[in-house]
Design a protein around this motif. Structure first.
Motif, PDB file in Angstrom:
ATOM      1  N   ARG A 248       8.285  12.028   0.946  1.00 16.75           N
ATOM      2  CA  ARG A 248       8.776  10.923   0.148  1.00 16.75           C
ATOM      3  C   ARG A 248       9.155   9.747   0.985  1.00 16.75           C
ATOM      4  O   ARG A 248       9.990   9.902   1.724  1.00 16.75           O
ATOM      5  N   LEU A 249       8.238   8.824   1.178  1.00 16.76           N
ATOM      6  CA  LEU A 249       8.330   7.823   2.188  1.00 16.76           C
ATOM      7  C   LEU A 249       9.231   6.551   1.761  1.00 16.76           C
ATOM      8  O   LEU A 249       9.720   5.717   2.438  1.00 16.76           O
ATOM      9  N   VAL A 250       9.469   6.449   0.540  1.00 18.63           N
ATOM     10  CA  VAL A 250      10.296   5.639  -0.521  1.00 18.63           C
ATOM     11  C   VAL A 250      10.981   6.560  -1.021  1.00 18.63           C
ATOM     12  O   VAL A 250      10.660   7.059  -2.073  1.00 18.63           O
ATOM     13  N   PRO A 251      12.522   6.590  -0.764  1.00 25.57           N
ATOM     14  CA  PRO A 251      13.354   7.836  -1.469  1.00 25.57           C
ATOM     15  C   PRO A 251      13.431   7.243  -2.954  1.00 25.57           C
ATOM     16  O   PRO A 251      13.510   6.353  -3.203  1.00 25.57           O
ATOM     17  N   GLU A 252      13.894   8.474  -3.663  1.00 22.77           N
ATOM     18  CA  GLU A 252      14.075   8.327  -5.210  1.00 22.77           C
ATOM     19  C   GLU A 252      15.431   7.751  -5.231  1.00 22.77           C
ATOM     20  O   GLU A 252      15.538   6.678  -6.247  1.00 22.77           O
TER      21      GLU A 252
ATOM     22  N   ALA B 271       3.456   5.556  -2.733  1.00 23.37           N
ATOM     23  CA  ALA B 271       4.443   6.312  -3.480  1.00 23.37           C
ATOM     24  C   ALA B 271       4.580   6.637  -4.904  1.00 23.37           C
ATOM     25  O   ALA B 271       5.203   7.620  -5.402  1.00 23.37           O
ATOM     26  N   TRP B 272       4.113   5.663  -5.600  1.00 22.69           N
ATOM     27  CA  TRP B 272       4.139   5.306  -7.042  1.00 22.69           C
ATOM     28  C   TRP B 272       2.858   6.066  -7.896  1.00 22.69           C
ATOM     29  O   TRP B 272       3.260   7.028  -8.413  1.00 22.69           O
ATOM     30  N   ARG B 273       1.659   6.123  -7.325  1.00 18.87           N
ATOM     31  CA  ARG B 273       0.599   6.761  -7.970  1.00 18.87           C
ATOM     32  C   ARG B 273       0.228   7.756  -7.310  1.00 18.87           C
ATOM     33  O   ARG B 273      -0.449   8.607  -8.046  1.00 18.87           O
ATOM     34  N   TYR B 274       0.417   8.148  -6.077  1.00 17.27           N
ATOM     35  CA  TYR B 274      -0.037   9.344  -5.386  1.00 17.27           C
ATOM     36  C   TYR B 274       1.117  10.024  -4.583  1.00 17.27           C
ATOM     37  O   TYR B 274       0.681  10.128  -3.421  1.00 17.27           O
ATOM     38  N   PRO B 275       2.077  10.271  -5.180  1.00 20.56           N
ATOM     39  CA  PRO B 275       3.349  10.924  -4.624  1.00 20.56           C
ATOM     40  C   PRO B 275       2.857  12.194  -3.578  1.00 20.56           C
ATOM     41  O   PRO B 275       2.412  13.029  -4.420  1.00 20.56           O
ATOM     42  N   GLY B 276       3.045  12.213  -2.581  1.00 23.16           N
ATOM     43  CA  GLY B 276       2.627  13.553  -1.947  1.00 23.16           C
ATOM     44  C   GLY B 276       3.981  14.394  -1.450  1.00 23.16           C
ATOM     45  O   GLY B 276       5.085  13.997  -1.953  1.00 23.16           O
TER      46      GLY B 276
ATOM     47  N   ILE C 296       1.004  -1.100   0.071  1.00 15.85           N
ATOM     48  CA  ILE C 296      -0.158  -0.049  -0.151  1.00 15.85           C
ATOM     49  C   ILE C 296       0.856   1.377  -0.008  1.00 15.85           C
ATOM     50  O   ILE C 296       0.490   2.005  -0.689  1.00 15.85           O
ATOM     51  N   ILE C 297       2.076   1.377   0.862  1.00 15.30           N
ATOM     52  CA  ILE C 297       2.688   2.496   1.043  1.00 15.30           C
ATOM     53  C   ILE C 297       3.619   2.517  -0.357  1.00 15.30           C
ATOM     54  O   ILE C 297       3.930   3.619  -0.956  1.00 15.30           O
ATOM     55  N   GLU C 298       3.988   1.295  -0.974  1.00 12.06           N
ATOM     56  CA  GLU C 298       4.719   1.593  -2.164  1.00 12.06           C
ATOM     57  C   GLU C 298       3.812   1.994  -3.604  1.00 12.06           C
ATOM     58  O   GLU C 298       4.094   2.857  -4.218  1.00 12.06           O
ATOM     59  N   TYR C 299       2.615   1.499  -3.463  1.00 12.48           N
ATOM     60  CA  TYR C 299       1.626   2.192  -4.246  1.00 12.48           C
ATOM     61  C   TYR C 299       1.375   3.545  -4.188  1.00 12.48           C
ATOM     62  O   TYR C 299       1.273   4.316  -5.274  1.00 12.48           O
TER      63      TYR C 299
END
Ligand SMILES: N[C@@H](CCC(=O)N[C@@H](CS)C(=O)NCC(=O)O)C(=O)O
Length: 216
Positions: free
Chosen positions: A84-88, A76-81, A71-74
């Motif tokens: 950034r909870l998963v860094p680039e 970060a991918w579809r609805y990045p706010g 869910i968190i990965e999703y």
């Protein structure tokens, strides 16, 4: 955007997903799942037959996403706010994902097993399994304690998905298994920082009316 999170307010894995949603400021509709009610249970299992929450439904993209990390990965991918909870950066993202796995598998699982034991009927207790979970939990906490001696957040100096993963199990260990402060001072201090974080403070505030139902 039309996101629905299927949850229960006491569920530690739901808290993990909620922290991410509040951190990123993503609008969503919470949907309470009451597993003890046959209709609610059946409706939820029609969406996700495994029957474990949290589950995110994204009507805009026609997706159903189970599993808190997914869910968190999703998100970060579809609805990045803004958060950034998963860094680039690949190296930083690797550390975040590895720490997320560590907290789920070596702390959260054992905490859940220990508290879950209290819900078992008297004639179906498993003292051996409980002892194994307790030993494994303390090994995991010992590893995290050393790591947190030199970090502000679970995967370094930036708040991330790893902190979403760490907060709920540390909270429930501290509240319902054994206070962290005695044996794990770094984790106790880290938990205090997590509780000060507005996203997690909100999750805990919303869960407060239900906390009386956590088996002690
Ligand atoms: N690996 C899953 C674990 C989810 C999980 O264990 N959820 C628990 C609540 S914290 C649950 O649904 N329990 C209800 C049941 O097992 O019947 C995740 O990360 O989302």
């Amino acid at each position: 955007m039309s996101l629905t999170l299927f949850l229960h307010p006491l569920s530690s894995y739901c808290h993990k997903a909620l922290i991410a949603l509040y951190e990123t400021g993503t609008p969503f509709t919470p949907h309470l799942v009451e597993l003890q009610k046959p209709e609610s249970r059946a409706a939820f299992k029609a969406i996700w037959p495994v029957g474990k929450f949290p589950v995110l439904r994204d009507e805009t993209n026609g997706r159903v996403i189970p599993e808190s990390t997914s869910i968190i990965e999703y998100l970060a991918w579809r609805y990045p706010g803004p958060a950034r909870l998963v860094p680039e950066d690949a190296a930083a993202a690797f550390d975040v994902r590895a720490t997320d796995r560590f907290y789920d598998l070596h702390i959260h699982t054992h905490m859940q097993r220990m508290i879950g034991e209290r819900l078992r009927p008297a004639d179906q207790k498993d003292p051996y399994g409980l002892e194994q979970a307790s030993t494994a939990l303390n090994v995991g906490l010992g590893v995290a304690e050393k790591t947190m001696a030199s970090r502000t957040w679970a995967a370094g100096e930036a708040f991330s998905m790893a902190d979403c993963a760490a907060a709920p199990p540390l909270f429930y260990v501290d509240m319902a298994v054994a206070p962290l402060a005695g044996s794990y001072p770094n984790l106790a201090a880290y938990l205090e920082r997590l509780k000060q974080r507005p996203s997690y403070a909100r999750v805990l505030e919303e869960a407060q009316p239900y906390m009386q139902f956590v088996p002690r």
